[in-house]
Scaffold this motif. Structure first.
Motif, PDB file in Angstrom:
ATOM      1  N   ALA A  22       4.656  20.470   3.711  1.00  0.00           N
ATOM      2  CA  ALA A  22       4.653  18.959   3.828  1.00  0.00           C
ATOM      3  C   ALA A  22       3.669  18.400   3.434  1.00  0.00           C
ATOM      4  N   LEU A  23       2.553  18.557   2.989  1.00  0.00           N
ATOM      5  CA  LEU A  23       1.536  17.317   3.045  1.00  0.00           C
ATOM      6  C   LEU A  23       1.527  17.940   1.307  1.00  0.00           C
ATOM      7  N   ASP A  24       2.055  18.933   0.361  1.00  0.00           N
ATOM      8  CA  ASP A  24       1.929  18.964  -0.677  1.00  0.00           C
ATOM      9  C   ASP A  24       1.851  16.899  -1.981  1.00  0.00           C
ATOM     10  N   GLY A  25       1.199  17.265  -2.083  1.00  0.00           N
ATOM     11  CA  GLY A  25       1.720  15.380  -3.158  1.00  0.00           C
ATOM     12  C   GLY A  25       1.707  14.631  -2.772  1.00  0.00           C
ATOM     13  N   CYS A  26       0.963  14.595  -1.169  1.00  0.00           N
ATOM     14  CA  CYS A  26       0.743  13.227  -0.107  1.00  0.00           C
ATOM     15  C   CYS A  26      -0.107  13.098  -0.479  1.00  0.00           C
ATOM     16  N   ASP A  27      -0.103  11.183   0.157  1.00  0.00           N
ATOM     17  CA  ASP A  27      -1.425  10.606   0.211  1.00  0.00           C
ATOM     18  C   ASP A  27      -2.091   9.325   1.195  1.00  0.00           C
ATOM     19  N   PHE A  28      -1.271  10.050   2.295  1.00  0.00           N
ATOM     20  CA  PHE A  28      -1.765   9.625   3.655  1.00  0.00           C
ATOM     21  C   PHE A  28      -0.802  10.232   5.052  1.00  0.00           C
ATOM     22  N   VAL A  29      -1.628  10.350   5.371  1.00  0.00           N
ATOM     23  CA  VAL A  29      -1.001  11.399   6.897  1.00  0.00           C
ATOM     24  C   VAL A  29      -1.109  10.659   8.245  1.00  0.00           C
ATOM     25  N   THR A  85       0.786  -1.391   0.069  1.00  0.00           N
ATOM     26  CA  THR A  85       0.173  -0.467   0.205  1.00  0.00           C
ATOM     27  C   THR A  85       0.858   1.595  -0.081  1.00  0.00           C
ATOM     28  N   TYR A  86       2.646   1.635   0.479  1.00  0.00           N
ATOM     29  CA  TYR A  86       2.667   2.318   1.309  1.00  0.00           C
ATOM     30  C   TYR A  86       3.606   2.439  -0.220  1.00  0.00           C
ATOM     31  N   ARG A  87       4.178   1.422  -0.942  1.00  0.00           N
ATOM     32  CA  ARG A  87       5.011   1.528  -1.417  1.00  0.00           C
ATOM     33  C   ARG A  87       5.239   2.434  -2.651  1.00  0.00           C
ATOM     34  N   GLU A  88       6.207   2.954  -2.742  1.00  0.00           N
ATOM     35  CA  GLU A  88       6.224   4.756  -3.533  1.00  0.00           C
ATOM     36  C   GLU A  88       5.820   5.930  -3.885  1.00  0.00           C
ATOM     37  N   ARG A  89       4.982   6.164  -2.309  1.00  0.00           N
ATOM     38  CA  ARG A  89       3.545   7.084  -2.067  1.00  0.00           C
ATOM     39  C   ARG A  89       4.587   7.848  -0.823  1.00  0.00           C
ATOM     40  N   ASN A  90       3.584   9.162  -1.005  1.00  0.00           N
ATOM     41  CA  ASN A  90       4.527   9.704  -0.627  1.00  0.00           C
ATOM     42  C   ASN A  90       3.427  10.018   1.552  1.00  0.00           C
ATOM     43  N   VAL A  91       4.412  10.019   2.004  1.00  0.00           N
ATOM     44  CA  VAL A  91       3.724   9.519   3.324  1.00  0.00           C
ATOM     45  C   VAL A  91       3.896  10.402   4.241  1.00  0.00           C
ATOM     46  N   LEU A  92       2.685  11.466   5.090  1.00  0.00           N
ATOM     47  CA  LEU A  92       4.003  12.439   6.067  1.00  0.00           C
ATOM     48  C   LEU A  92       3.264  11.939   7.636  1.00  0.00           C
ATOM     49  N   VAL A  93       4.760  11.976   8.202  1.00  0.00           N
ATOM     50  CA  VAL A  93       4.012  11.611   9.432  1.00  0.00           C
ATOM     51  C   VAL A  93       4.092  12.664  10.726  1.00  0.00           C
ATOM     52  N   THR A  94       3.219  13.430  11.227  1.00  0.00           N
ATOM     53  CA  THR A  94       3.708  14.926  12.043  1.00  0.00           C
ATOM     54  C   THR A  94       3.696  13.908  12.760  1.00  0.00           C
TER      55      THR A  94
END
Ligand code: NAD
Length: 320
Positions: free
Chosen positions: A73-80, A6-15
């Motif tokens: 930071a969120l720009d282009g992210c799929d998950f936060v 699910t996460y491979r090569e996806r943009n993910v933000l972690v706060t």
């Protein structure tokens, strides 16, 4: 299901990425092949917690209260994964306004930034503190919500804000109620405090409370497994899930288990009897809902304590 895929090569933000759980989550997401952005104001976290993933992450230094930073930071992210918070119950009772700003206003800023760009799945790290004192036995997600600390109240307010924004703006919001998580890099709460006391004096050990408090400890790698599962699973849209170990233990029985891993002659153990304001006597979570997504904790308490003590030894060079 293949969570990593699910996460491979996806943009993910972690706060809250430089914190205890956040940094382990970052390591897990990097291992799954995600492109991870980290946001943290380092008010409680440390850059050193991100050493294992250094060079493979993008770090944004600042607060979730900063809308412009969040937007970048969120720009282009799929998950936060939203973990940034005041995570200390005692601090919330001592300074409720700080707690409110970090946990309620901070969460509002995150969901508002997600709404403005109409994209991104949000996984929120809530807490078992939203339940308050249990009515009877393990608490499932339908247990009454009667938080008894400013921290529990701010986490519940943040949960409701997220759920309401999710329904109103059709956003994908998922919440996890984390019970006590422990492991390497945690520098607060019972296990850390006990190890630190034993570092300064291995002959005696003062334990806060009566020893009868019960907790449902979960090793941090299992909490990360749960966060990534809830973030990935198609059935978790809009859901709320307890994350716990499913094997409650009293502090009185935890102490000998910990001492066994430290391997020192038995110290004199005393209990202070009284505890801190907002402390809850029994925190036990029912995890059937999470298990129905495929979750099963992989580390028992003994295994987790062994890893924790090994980290403590490497980090602090205690005399044992
Ligand atoms: P932690 O304090 O180690 O991590 C929180 C991180 O958030 C820190 O790195 C801190 O610097 C950062 N932070 C705080 N305010 C911020 C802000 N305004 N902007 C940006 N960053 C900010 O705590 P943790 O134990 O890793 O907890 C992570 C999350 O899980 C928290 O939301 C906490 O409430 C929740 N939680 C933890 C537990 C547990 O047992 N550790 C239990 C229930 C819930």
């Amino acid at each position: 299901m293949d969570i990593a895929e699910t996460y491979r090569e996806r943009n993910v933000l972690v706060t809250g990425a430089a914190g205890f759980i956040g940094s382990h989550l970052v390591d897990g997401l990097v291992a799954a092949g995600a492109r991870v952005r980290c946001l943290d104001d380092l008010s409680a976290g440390r850059m050193a917690n991100l050493d294992a993933s250094a060079g493979r992450i993008e770090f944004h230094l600042g607060s979730v209260l900063d809308s412009e930073l969040l937007r970048r930071a969120l720009d282009g992210c799929d998950f936060v994964f939203h973990l940034a918070a005041n995570a200390s119950v005692p601090r919330s009772s001592a300074d409720p306004l700080y707690d409110f700003n970090a946990n309620v206003t901070g969460t509002f800023r995150v969901i508002d930034a997600v709404r403005r760009r109409s994209r991104g799945r949000v996984v929120f790290a809530s807490s078992a503190a939203v339940y308050g004192e249990p009515l009877d036995g393990p608490m499932d997600e339908d247990h009454p919500l009667r938080p008894q600390s400013p921290y529990g109240g701010s986490k519940l307010a943040a949960e409701f804000l997220l759920a309401a924004h999710g329904r109103c703006y059709d956003l994908d919001v998922r919440r996890v109620r984390i019970f006590n998580t422990y492991g390497p890099r945690q520098r607060r709460y019972v296990m850390y405090d006990l190890l630190e006391k034993l570092r300064s004096d291995p002959t005696r050990l003062e334990v806060i409370g009566t020893g009868d408090q019960e907790r449902d400890y979960n090793y941090v790698a299992d909490t990360v497994q749960a966060l990534m599962l809830v973030g990935a699973h198609p059935d978790a849209h809009g859901g709320v899930y307890n994350v716990a170990g499913g094997r409650p233990v009293s502090i009185r029985s935890l102490v000998p288990l910990l001492l066994q891993e430290v391997q020192i002659p038995p110290p004199v153990v005393t209990y202070t009897q009284s505890s801190w304001r907002g402390d809850v006597a029994r925190m036990i979570g029912a995890i059937e809902r999470l298990a129905s997504l495929g979750y099963a904790p992989r580390h028992d308490l003994r295994d987790g304590l062994r890893r924790l003590v090994a980290w403590h030894r490497a980090e602090f060079s205690p005399p044992w």
